[in-house]
Design a protein around this motif. Sequence first.
Motif, PDB file in Angstrom:
ATOM      1  N   UNK A   1       1.374  -1.099   0.422  1.00 32.72           N
ATOM      2  CA  UNK A   1      -0.351  -0.126   0.025  1.00 32.72           C
ATOM      3  C   UNK A   1       0.797   1.189   0.134  1.00 32.72           C
ATOM      4  N   UNK A   2       2.155   0.978   0.765  1.00 31.37           N
ATOM      5  CA  UNK A   2       3.126   1.845   0.849  1.00 31.37           C
ATOM      6  C   UNK A   2       3.490   2.393  -0.724  1.00 31.37           C
ATOM      7  N   UNK A   3       3.402   1.020  -1.268  1.00 30.47           N
ATOM      8  CA  UNK A   3       4.214   0.962  -2.912  1.00 30.47           C
ATOM      9  C   UNK A   3       3.448   1.844  -3.973  1.00 30.47           C
ATOM     10  N   UNK A   4       2.220   1.572  -3.897  1.00 36.15           N
ATOM     11  CA  UNK A   4       2.015   1.715  -5.168  1.00 36.15           C
ATOM     12  C   UNK A   4       1.668   3.162  -4.669  1.00 36.15           C
ATOM     13  N   UNK A   5       2.347   4.240  -3.284  1.00 36.50           N
ATOM     14  CA  UNK A   5       1.887   5.849  -3.894  1.00 36.50           C
ATOM     15  C   UNK A   5       3.641   6.055  -3.829  1.00 36.50           C
ATOM     16  N   UNK A   6       4.299   6.457  -4.984  1.00 34.55           N
ATOM     17  CA  UNK A   6       4.993   6.281  -4.921  1.00 34.55           C
ATOM     18  C   UNK A   6       5.770   6.821  -6.647  1.00 34.55           C
TER      19      UNK A   6
END
Length: 460
Positions: free
Chosen positions: A219-224
């Motif tokens: 979910x964090x990596x999708x915000x990069x």
Amino acid sequence: MRFRLAGIGAGLALLAATAFGAGAPAIAGPAAAASAGGKLVPLSRHLSNHHWQAPPTTADCLAQAGIACYAPFQLQRAYDLNPLYKRGLDGHGRTIVIVDAFGSPTVKQDLKTFDHDFGLPDPPSFRIIQPAGKVPPFDPTDADMAGWAEETSLDVQWAHSIAPGANLLLVETPVSETEGVQGFPEIVQAENFVIDHRLADVISQSFGATEETFPSAQSLLRLRSAFKNAAAHHVTVLGSSGDAGPTDFKLNLQDLFTHRVNSWPSSDPLVTSIGGTQLHLDAAGNRTAPDNVWNDQALFNGAAASGGGRSAIFARPGFQNVVRSTVGRHRGTPDISMSAAVDGGVLVRIGFSGGDGITPGYFIFGGTSEASPEFAGVVSIADQLAHRRLGQINPTLYRLGSRRAPGIVDVTKGDNTVTFTQNGQTFTVKGFPAVRGYDLSTGWGTVDAARFVPELARGH
């Protein structure tokens, strides 16, 4: 992270105004790092019960508040910027993008007053855009909005103080935080807009979210996407390293983790992580002692120190191979540091009255929220000298640091260990000492801009 008020994500505020004995100042407590589960917050601290209608001197602050405060001309001298200014190197022709939720209703007038009072020129251009949607009307009784407004003033005024010739673009987003990862999508959308439209040379981010509070690593990596986009377009992205030393806030925004954690976006390898130091300056801005790790926990009676540590999400990037003995197999933060202490904080002009008790005047601010826009100013000057966007600067930083380039000033005193009380128990999270070379409290240290800017511009 900014330290003046602890303005927290949407609808919440953590304002721990605590008296520290007879005559001691009341302090506004930590602005919780955005709990990565969705509580996105500004990161700064401030002295809450001392403010001035006209800018105080360092002597005034020491006498009336018991701590030092600094004006633009003092930091300009401390960071050796004046030789660059004399050469016409002040960020001219470059644009610093500052990203904040909501913005401030008085940010333009506040900058005009700040510039007038300190003899600074107006920026060549100062625009405000809302590419992720219209920002709701400012509510002065909403401590969350007031906190972001204070953050906005800090960011704008101190990016401009370091690079008075740079253009400023304030990018306001309409959502501070909600549950899940909401709040971040609007920031990603806004940053992608300014990158796609070639509006940015350097982006400053004074907010953070504890990695462990995201629902999942994915979910964090999708915000990069904005950081990847910035890298492709040679836009430099900065992020404050955090204000709670080696720990940070849990999802409830009240409790800190009792073990070491890290925060994003500072922990992202595509972001340059900016930690905090404490400056010791005389009235003219000359150093009276070497810088040390920012650690104001005695002043705040709790966790208030330069964020730093090892990421739980990101592996060690190639540029950190030269410090593998320190970071291990993980991305380590910060990369470099600037002024962040509240005892030795910067003066910020606030023109509105807010729900957290703030009234118009000058306040003392600190936190790594201060450090990020300051370093954005330095990067914009290097961009100007290089006649191009420098983009990803981390590889150059680590080359310079590993060969002990003159423009990097090592910080070897202090640590970011914090002790705090929560739920009736006292906890200590052991931080990292400043050592010769790279460390997990100040990174490579800080900068002598007159030397560092040419080194960064050359790439070696």
